[in-house]
Write an enzyme that holds these catalytic residues in place. Structure first.
Site, PDB file in Angstrom:
ATOM      1  N   ASN A 158       0.817  -1.221   0.000  1.00  0.00           N
ATOM      2  CA  ASN A 158       0.000   0.000   0.000  1.00  0.00           C
ATOM      3  C   ASN A 158       0.848   1.267   0.000  1.00  0.00           C
ATOM      4  O   ASN A 158       0.519   2.232  -0.696  1.00  0.00           O
ATOM      5  CB  ASN A 158      -0.959  -0.001   1.198  1.00  0.00           C
ATOM      6  CG  ASN A 158      -1.922  -1.163   1.127  1.00  0.00           C
ATOM      7  OD1 ASN A 158      -1.984  -1.858   0.105  1.00  0.00           O
ATOM      8  ND2 ASN A 158      -2.659  -1.400   2.203  1.00  0.00           N
ATOM      9  N   HIS A 218     -17.928  36.243 -30.085  1.00  0.00           N
ATOM     10  CA  HIS A 218     -19.020  35.454 -30.712  1.00  0.00           C
ATOM     11  C   HIS A 218     -18.602  34.932 -32.089  1.00  0.00           C
ATOM     12  O   HIS A 218     -19.452  34.713 -32.951  1.00  0.00           O
ATOM     13  CB  HIS A 218     -20.301  36.276 -30.872  1.00  0.00           C
ATOM     14  CG  HIS A 218     -20.727  36.994 -29.637  1.00  0.00           C
ATOM     15  ND1 HIS A 218     -21.681  36.486 -28.780  1.00  0.00           N
ATOM     16  CD2 HIS A 218     -20.312  38.165 -29.080  1.00  0.00           C
ATOM     17  CE1 HIS A 218     -21.856  37.329 -27.770  1.00  0.00           C
ATOM     18  NE2 HIS A 218     -21.018  38.348 -27.910  1.00  0.00           N
ATOM     19  N   SER A 238      -7.345  13.862 -48.919  1.00  0.00           N
ATOM     20  CA  SER A 238      -8.586  13.085 -48.998  1.00  0.00           C
ATOM     21  C   SER A 238      -8.401  11.964 -50.008  1.00  0.00           C
ATOM     22  O   SER A 238      -7.687  12.115 -50.994  1.00  0.00           O
ATOM     23  CB  SER A 238      -9.725  14.005 -49.440  1.00  0.00           C
ATOM     24  OG  SER A 238     -10.713  13.273 -50.121  1.00  0.00           O
ATOM     25  N   LYS A 271      -8.051  18.387 -51.495  1.00  0.00           N
ATOM     26  CA  LYS A 271      -8.177  18.625 -50.051  1.00  0.00           C
ATOM     27  C   LYS A 271      -6.849  18.684 -49.307  1.00  0.00           C
ATOM     28  O   LYS A 271      -5.920  17.963 -49.601  1.00  0.00           O
ATOM     29  CB  LYS A 271      -9.032  17.516 -49.391  1.00  0.00           C
ATOM     30  CG  LYS A 271     -10.493  17.522 -49.734  1.00  0.00           C
ATOM     31  CD  LYS A 271     -11.257  18.769 -49.287  1.00  0.00           C
ATOM     32  CE  LYS A 271     -11.278  18.977 -47.799  1.00  0.00           C
ATOM     33  NZ  LYS A 271     -12.321  18.244 -47.139  1.00  0.00           N
ATOM     34  N   ASN A 326      -6.363  18.776 -45.230  1.00  0.00           N
ATOM     35  CA  ASN A 326      -7.164  18.790 -43.997  1.00  0.00           C
ATOM     36  C   ASN A 326      -6.321  19.001 -42.737  1.00  0.00           C
ATOM     37  O   ASN A 326      -5.251  18.418 -42.604  1.00  0.00           O
ATOM     38  CB  ASN A 326      -7.931  17.479 -43.871  1.00  0.00           C
ATOM     39  CG  ASN A 326      -8.927  17.283 -45.005  1.00  0.00           C
ATOM     40  OD1 ASN A 326      -9.509  18.254 -45.488  1.00  0.00           O
ATOM     41  ND2 ASN A 326      -9.096  16.048 -45.446  1.00  0.00           N
ATOM     42  N   GLU A 378      -7.643  18.755 -35.528  1.00  0.00           N
ATOM     43  CA  GLU A 378      -8.953  18.147 -35.249  1.00  0.00           C
ATOM     44  C   GLU A 378      -8.824  17.038 -34.207  1.00  0.00           C
ATOM     45  O   GLU A 378      -9.661  16.892 -33.316  1.00  0.00           O
ATOM     46  CB  GLU A 378      -9.554  17.581 -36.540  1.00  0.00           C
ATOM     47  CG  GLU A 378      -9.962  18.636 -37.541  1.00  0.00           C
ATOM     48  CD  GLU A 378     -10.357  18.017 -38.881  1.00  0.00           C
ATOM     49  OE1 GLU A 378      -9.445  17.691 -39.668  1.00  0.00           O
ATOM     50  OE2 GLU A 378     -11.560  17.838 -39.111  1.00  0.00           O
ATOM     51  N   TYR A 413      -6.737   1.329   2.370  1.00  0.00           N
ATOM     52  CA  TYR A 413      -6.513   0.922   0.982  1.00  0.00           C
ATOM     53  C   TYR A 413      -7.703   0.106   0.510  1.00  0.00           C
ATOM     54  O   TYR A 413      -8.192  -0.770   1.237  1.00  0.00           O
ATOM     55  CB  TYR A 413      -5.228   0.093   0.840  1.00  0.00           C
ATOM     56  CG  TYR A 413      -5.032  -0.404  -0.581  1.00  0.00           C
ATOM     57  CD1 TYR A 413      -4.474   0.426  -1.553  1.00  0.00           C
ATOM     58  CD2 TYR A 413      -5.458  -1.675  -0.965  1.00  0.00           C
ATOM     59  CE1 TYR A 413      -4.341  -0.002  -2.867  1.00  0.00           C
ATOM     60  CE2 TYR A 413      -5.323  -2.115  -2.275  1.00  0.00           C
ATOM     61  CZ  TYR A 413      -4.762  -1.269  -3.227  1.00  0.00           C
ATOM     62  OH  TYR A 413      -4.636  -1.691  -4.523  1.00  0.00           O
TER      63      TYR A 413
END
Ligand code: ARG
Length: 512
Positions: free
Chosen positions: A111, A157, A278, A284, A286, A291, A318
């Protein structure tokens, strides 16, 4: 297989029970820590004359072999031995024989042992995380130094709010990361206390010296209360909280990388080495790294919830539930460290498209606040009134499909509302460069403030880097203490002699 705790039992464990309860994968990160903790414990036992110097020599000899074998990949943890502690102790007993090896576990329990191992490992990982975060913050300092006055749109915003500078944006991240560093350092301090000697939960009747192992293992202090320390995992919760908040902060950066790199925003371009393509759409590019960092925030938050749920309602003492403390923390460290490393490589390769930023900074009435401020200053009107006037000018321009760049119409609309401003004056007030230049209030976006803050944030970052180094040196010093004793004892030197020498050397070093 006969268990080290097998005395009470009259039959073998079901293999299901064995595999269900073992913690080998998780424990495999703590083998060297278990050995260091065991060496410190054995040295303390011998110094207190709880075991003999001969016992100590045999124990250290076999612990050293275990370490060597582990480093050479020859010491593999066996799941049937349940955990790292039993694996190391079994190795020792098989090598040294039970008459020597069987004495190591005197005045110790798994422990307190598991807490020693975990704390030795966790403090290293916190330091590593802090180092990685400092390296990332340094990259943001470089961006701030390169672009103290490049204008870009500032958002509230996610709508154009007021122009800011790229240096201002970059220093915001440094300012935020400094708080993450503070939280990690705070967690480090809560982690770095010595549990060894708490034993199972109640201390021991042997005359142990807990302060001595605190010194040998480089803990800042001894966690005195045996029942409290055995029951405690809040140091893991503390660390996970710091990591969860850090991960929330990183997700903010990831999100900005994702949409700043869109065609619509076009404010950055990722290096080819840090973007993916892609399988169907040939054009593409990415932002997958950003992400995934954004998404993996979930794993880190999940880790925190996991641990807090494990801890909820556990009584003092414990409980085997506590074995489940490590998987979430290991996971969180892995996620955060890999995110920090790749971001630190990615940021300096990312192209900031200054022209596009400037174009956007002046667009969409972003200098309306500055125009209202101007009317307050030059026309002596109350701010609320100026807000009203500028708001209605913007409304009318927008309805006509015009902008502030239609200076004559803007001038005419202002005049209609009783405010006369020359075209030249208007042009200068609506210029985003002038707007940022003017925001010289403490902590504002003016290049002057950005440069001042860059220097002061860099000073703070350097202070933190120094604190990391100091803590690392403390650990190294403690490790060398243990090494020196182990090597001396194995050469047949007198234990107390080595310790006295070490202490007097440290006193001299401190005075010098
Ligand atoms: N693997 C255990 C853990 O991580 C080690 C401590 C076991 N202690 C016990 N009393 N069974 O918690």
């Amino acid at each position: 297989m006969k268990k080290l705790w097998g005395g009470r039992f009259s039959k073998d464990l079901a293999s299901e029970t064995e595999s269900f309860t073992q913690s080998i994968d998780v424990d495999s990160r703590m083998v060297l820590h278990d050995i260091w903790g065991s060496e410190a414990h054995a040295i303390m036992l011998a110094r207190q004359e709880i075991i003999s110097q001969d016992d100590l020599r045999e124990i250290l000899k076999w612990l050293e072999r275990a370490k060597e074998d582990f480093e050479k990949g020859r010491f593999k943890l066996k799941p049937e031995l349940e955990d790292v502690h039993m694996n190391v102790e079994t190795y020792l007993i098989e090598g040294a024989g039970v008459e020597f090896g069987g004495k190591l576990h005197t005045a110790r329990s798994r422990n307190d042992q598991v807490l020693v191992d975990a704390k030795l490992y966790i403090r290293e990982q916190i330091l590593k995380t802090e180092e990685l975060l400092c390296a990332l913050a340094e990259e943001f300092i470089k961006v701030a130094k390169d672009y103290p006055d490049a204008v870009m749109p500032g958002y509230t915003h996610t709508q154009h709010a007021q122009p800011i500078t790229l240096g201002f944006w970059a220093t915001a991240y440094v300012s935020m990361f400094l708080r993450d560093l503070r939280r990690l350092k705070n967690a480090y301090e809560i982690v770095n206390t010595n549990p060894l000697g708490a034993c199972a939960l109640a201390g021991t009747s042997f005359p142990i010296d807990r302060e001595f192992t605190t010194w040998l293992l480089g803990f800042d202090s001894t966690h005195e209360h045996a029942l409290d320390v055995i029951s405690s995992r809040d140091f893991i919760a503390e660390t996970l909280c710091a990591l969860a908040i850090l991960s929330s902060n990183l997700s903010k950066l990831a999100e900005e990388i994702v949409y700043w790199s869109t065609y619509e925003f076009g404010m950055i371009e990722l290096d080819d080495a840090y973007a993916l393509g892609s399988s169907i759409m040939p054009q593409k590019k990415n932002p997958c790294v950003a992400e995934l960092i954004r998404a993996r925030t979930g794993r880190v938050y999940g880790a925190l919830m996991d641990l807090l749920t494990v801890l909820k309602g556990l009584p003092m003492g414990y409980n085997r539930d506590l074995q489940e403390d490590k998987p979430p923390l290991w996971e969180a460290f892995d996620q955060i460290q890999s995110a920090l490393s790749i971001l630190t490589e990615m940021i300096p390769t990312t192209k900031f498209k200054i022209d596009r930023m400037e174009e956007l900074a002046g667009a969409n009435f972003s200098t309306a606040t500055e125009l209202a401020n101007y009317l307050v200053r030059e026309h002596g009107l109350p701010f609320r009134k100026c807000h009203e006037i500028v708001g209605s000018v913007v409304g009318e321009l927008a309805r006509k499909g015009l902008t502030f760049s239609d200076l004559e119409e803007t001038q005419r609309l202002l005049e209609e509302r009783g405010v006369v401003v020359s075209i030249d004056e208007l042009k200068s007030v609506l210029d985003p460069r002038r707007a940022v230049e003017n925001n010289r209030s403490l902590g504002g976006t003016s290049p002057r403030e950005v440069m001042r803050m860059t220097d002061s944030l860099l000073d703070k970052l350097r202070d933190h880097e120094f604190s990391i180094k100091t803590r690392r040196d403390g650990i190294d010093r403690a490790y060398r203490r243990t090494r020196r004793i182990v090597e001396g004892v194995l050469k047949g030197e007198d234990l107390e002699g080595i310790i006295e020498e070490l202490i007097s050397e440290e006193v001299v070093a401190e005075e010098g």
